[in-house]
Scaffold this motif. Structure first.
Motif, mmCIF file in Angstrom:
data_model
loop_
_atom_site.group_PDB
_atom_site.id
_atom_site.type_symbol
_atom_site.label_atom_id
_atom_site.label_comp_id
_atom_site.label_asym_id
_atom_site.label_seq_id
_atom_site.Cartn_x
_atom_site.Cartn_y
_atom_site.Cartn_z
ATOM 1 N N ILE A 169 73.948 30.054 3.664
ATOM 2 C CA ILE A 169 74.084 28.821 4.361
ATOM 3 C C ILE A 169 74.259 27.857 3.108
ATOM 4 N N GLY A 170 74.783 26.718 3.694
ATOM 5 C CA GLY A 170 75.345 25.692 2.582
ATOM 6 C C GLY A 170 76.163 26.020 1.568
ATOM 7 N N GLY A 171 75.781 25.890 0.177
ATOM 8 C CA GLY A 171 76.808 26.400 -0.983
ATOM 9 C C GLY A 171 76.880 27.975 -0.787
ATOM 10 N N SER A 222 72.023 33.995 -1.152
ATOM 11 C CA SER A 222 71.154 33.170 -1.105
ATOM 12 C C SER A 222 70.687 32.886 -2.702
ATOM 13 N N THR A 224 68.190 31.266 -3.622
ATOM 14 C CA THR A 224 66.581 31.302 -3.548
ATOM 15 C C THR A 224 66.147 32.596 -2.946
ATOM 16 N N THR A 227 65.505 30.945 1.884
ATOM 17 C CA THR A 227 66.140 29.989 3.084
ATOM 18 C C THR A 227 66.119 30.653 4.471
ATOM 19 N N THR A 230 69.084 31.811 6.344
ATOM 20 C CA THR A 230 69.614 33.199 5.886
ATOM 21 C C THR A 230 68.747 34.371 5.941
ATOM 22 N N ARG A 286 76.059 24.070 -4.451
ATOM 23 C CA ARG A 286 77.382 23.807 -3.925
ATOM 24 C C ARG A 286 78.555 23.646 -5.020
ATOM 25 N N GLN A 367 79.610 18.951 1.785
ATOM 26 C CA GLN A 367 78.544 19.377 1.039
ATOM 27 C C GLN A 367 78.733 19.082 -0.477
ATOM 28 N N VAL A 518 67.181 17.303 1.641
ATOM 29 C CA VAL A 518 67.108 18.156 2.598
ATOM 30 C C VAL A 518 65.683 18.822 2.905
ATOM 31 N N LYS A 522 63.219 20.359 6.504
ATOM 32 C CA LYS A 522 62.843 21.826 6.412
ATOM 33 C C LYS A 522 61.355 22.119 6.576
HETATM 34 O O1 LIG Z 1 71.299 29.497 -1.624
HETATM 35 P P1 LIG Z 1 70.240 29.321 -0.945
HETATM 36 O O2 LIG Z 1 68.770 29.190 -1.843
HETATM 37 O O3 LIG Z 1 70.189 30.107 0.301
HETATM 38 O O4 LIG Z 1 70.392 27.658 -0.378
HETATM 39 C C1 LIG Z 1 71.531 27.302 0.535
HETATM 40 C C2 LIG Z 1 71.658 25.894 0.713
HETATM 41 O O5 LIG Z 1 70.524 25.086 0.810
HETATM 42 C C3 LIG Z 1 70.439 23.990 0.039
HETATM 43 O O6 LIG Z 1 69.587 24.079 -0.970
HETATM 44 C C4 LIG Z 1 69.980 22.627 0.995
HETATM 45 O O7 LIG Z 1 70.812 22.645 2.058
HETATM 46 C C5 LIG Z 1 71.930 23.749 -0.481
HETATM 47 O O8 LIG Z 1 71.854 23.152 -1.551
HETATM 48 C C6 LIG Z 1 72.199 25.195 -0.763
HETATM 49 O O9 LIG Z 1 73.412 25.369 -1.004
#
Ligand SMILES: O=P(O)(O)OC[C@H]1O[C@](O)(CO)[C@@H](O)[C@@H]1O
Length: 560
Positions: A169-171, A222, A224, A227, A230, A286, A367, A518, A522
């Motif tokens: 998700i996101g980037g 992901s 991290t 998320t 994800t 991003r 984004q 963000v 969350k």
């Molecule tokens: O790649 P991750 O750690 O799952 O994060 C996904 C997205 O969540 C964010 O941290 C916040 O929306 C974005 O900057 C990032 O792209």
């Protein structure tokens, strides 16, 4: 580029050596200048300079930018360029390429430019040249891609993998899905590619509805690997796969790979870290589509295509790093964005790709631009007294013309537009491409010059209808006209916007590389999830609106 890193303390202090935005002499000069040009019409500017359309256009790194249809004079450009100098932009560019911790609130370097550096380059981070690490991951991705595309990598039952689903998700989603759609023309047709991002179960359900688990590979992407969306989708994918493969847990190894910076969470999830493709904390989410997060892109277009894309990124990086500001595409686009945002009070920018393959480009840019520059404090934590990042939005042309262009042409708001079109179509069909491009040129002309009351009257329009049919014009636009949408051109285009975002952020002195905004939502969602799932009535301590919504949802859920 091979330079030592500055201490975080020194870097943190550095931006303060630049005066606050409103105190920079060029800012005050621009404010005065704005008063003299705000009512000047593009009709007048073009009438006074017959060569304006050629003069205010540049071609760099293979991208042609016509910026003549902007509400600017030579003096505007001089002052905007002076603002860039007074803002220390040159120094900030060098700091980014050098690997300084310009992401001050997270005390991190911002080195996405290293992701596309050639093999023999050297970029030092924490005393280590990161370029060989980048290429080691690229090589690993290429090896995996070859095995997958050739059929050497097999699913658990011995069947060939035909479907690739990126979960992120996101980037970790927007870049991959945008690049896949953009480069579909170059994509491996024997495979299907899908992208699951939303925690809404429908996203996953629809993505796998017609797929055979034995032929499906999931890329869990992901940074991290924590998320919520994800990891929820990844667990659901694991359940779906095991349900389709008789619950044989060792099937995971041949149907799941991971892209992450967090090896321990990847292992905890059950993915062998031998099947993990890494990246680094100096790559923002991003800004990661050209890292291992682009694995699905590489599988789709092949390692050579991916390399071409990286070369495109790199060419624009080098242009940004070395070109004088007055001939620097990202700097010019960034300065023009500031001009409308901070002087004309424009709240949005429309991005209008006249290229069907770029249909997800505006979403990707949302984004990139808004998570980067949607900030209310400077890097030093001081609340800004000017507007920062505008709202980016858009749809591919010509569809937008039959939808929201009415407001751009005749509404009360000023909406600067970026038109993006390619000289050659990847699908030349009869007269389609000429018609498409005619629409681009027509729109920019109509927006800039409009149609006067006299012109409307001369067409025999009754007096009462004239106001409805006139176009004030003076609505600004940029036109980007590269040759053809190739992987290389896509890399250039994305890098162009990345560096335009950088330019804007550095002038506003915000940290374009954090995203604390963000976090609150969350964290609250994490509190509310158990309150929705609690079999007994939970004690709710939110505001009365949130409490009432939770109670109503629980009641409706219980009633089936
Ligand atoms: O790649 P991750 O750690 O799952 O994060 C996904 C997205 O969540 C964010 O941290 C916040 O929306 C974005 O900057 C990032 O792209």
């Amino acid at each position: 580029m091979d330079q030592g890193r500055r201490s975080p303390e020194l870097v943190r202090k550095q931006p303060t050596s630049v005066p606050a935005l409103r105190r920079r002499p060029a800012w005050a000069a621009l404010e005065r200048h704005y008063q003299t040009v705000k009512d000047v019409h593009l009709r007048q500017l073009f009438a006074e300079d017959r060569k304006r359309g050629d003069r205010l256009a540049i071609e760099a790194a293979g991208i042609y930018l016509d910026y003549s249809k902007n509400r600017i004079t030579d003096q505007t450009l001089t002052l905007l360029l002076r603002l860039a100098e007074e803002s220390g932009l040159r120094d900030r560019i060098d700091a980014m390429f050098r690997g300084d911790n310009i992401n001050v609130s997270e005390n991190r370097a911002v080195l996405h430019v290293a992701l596309r550096a050639p093999r023999d380059a050297s970029i030092i981070h924490d005393g280590r040249n990161v370029v060989p690490d980048v290429h080691a991951v690229l090589d690993k991705m290429a090896g995996f891609t070859h095995r997958l595309r050739s059929g050497a990598w097999k699913g658990h039952t011995g069947k060939r993998i035909r479907h690739v689903i990126n979960i992120g998700i996101g980037g970790s989603d927007l870049g991959p899905v945008m690049a896949y759609e953009a480069l579909r023309h170059y994509s491996e047709r024997a495979m299907t590619f899908r992208f699951v991002s939303n925690v809404d179960g429908t996203d996953f359900a629809e993505a796998v509805r017609d797929l055979d688990p034995a032929e499906t590979l999931f890329i869990v992407s992901s940074k991290t690997f924590t998320t919520l969306e994800t990891m929820t989708n990844a667990r659901t994918a694991r359940d779906w796969l095991l349900a389709g493969l008789n619950g044989e847990a060792d099937a995971i190894a041949s149907h799941f790979v991971a892209v992450s910076t967090n090896a321990s969470e990847v292992a905890k999830f059950g993915i062998d870290t031998a099947n993990m493709f890494g990246f680094w904390d100096w790559v923002g989410g991003r800004y990661s589509m050209d890292s291992a997060i682009g694995l699905s892109t590489m599988v789709a277009i092949g390692p050579d295509g991916f390399r071409d894309m990286l070369n495109g990124f790199h060419e624009m990086d080098e242009h940004f790093r070395s070109a004088p500001f007055e001939r620097n595409l990202p700097v010019l686009m960034g300065l023009l964005a500031i001009w409308y945002n901070n002087f004309f009070g424009a709240q949005t920018v429309a991005v209008l790709p006249y290229e069907q393959y770029l249909k997800r480009f505006p979403a990707y840019l949302q984004q990139l631009t808004m998570e980067s520059n949607g900030k209310h404090v400077t890097g030093d934590g001081i609340t800004v007294d000017y507007d920062t990042g505008p709202i980016y939005w858009g749809e591919p042309g010509t569809n937008g013309q039959h939808s929201f262009y009415q407001l751009i042409h005749q509404g009360t708001r000023l909406i600067p537009c970026d038109f993006i079109a390619f000289a050659h179509s990847l699908n030349p069909l009869g007269r389609h491409h000429d018609m498409l491009l005619a629409n681009v040129f027509a729109q920019t002309e109509a927006l800039a010059f409009g149609k006067t009351a006299e012109q409307v009257e001369a067409e025999g329009t009754p007096d009462w209808r004239v106001p409805h049919r006139l176009f004030a014009g003076n609505r600004p636009s940029n036109t980007l006209l590269p040759d053809k949408l190739t992987p290389e051109a896509l890399g250039k285009l994305v890098a162009l916007y990345e560096h335009s975002v950088f330019t804007q952020g550095m002038i506003w002195q915000v940290d374009s590389y954090d995203q604390w905004g963000v976090e609150l939502g969350k964290a609250l969602a994490q509190q509310i999830i158990p309150q929705l799932e609690d079999p007994t009535e939970p004690e709710l301590k939110h505001d009365s609106s949130t409490n009432a919504l939770i109670r109503r949802y629980r009641k409706l859920k219980a009633s089936g």
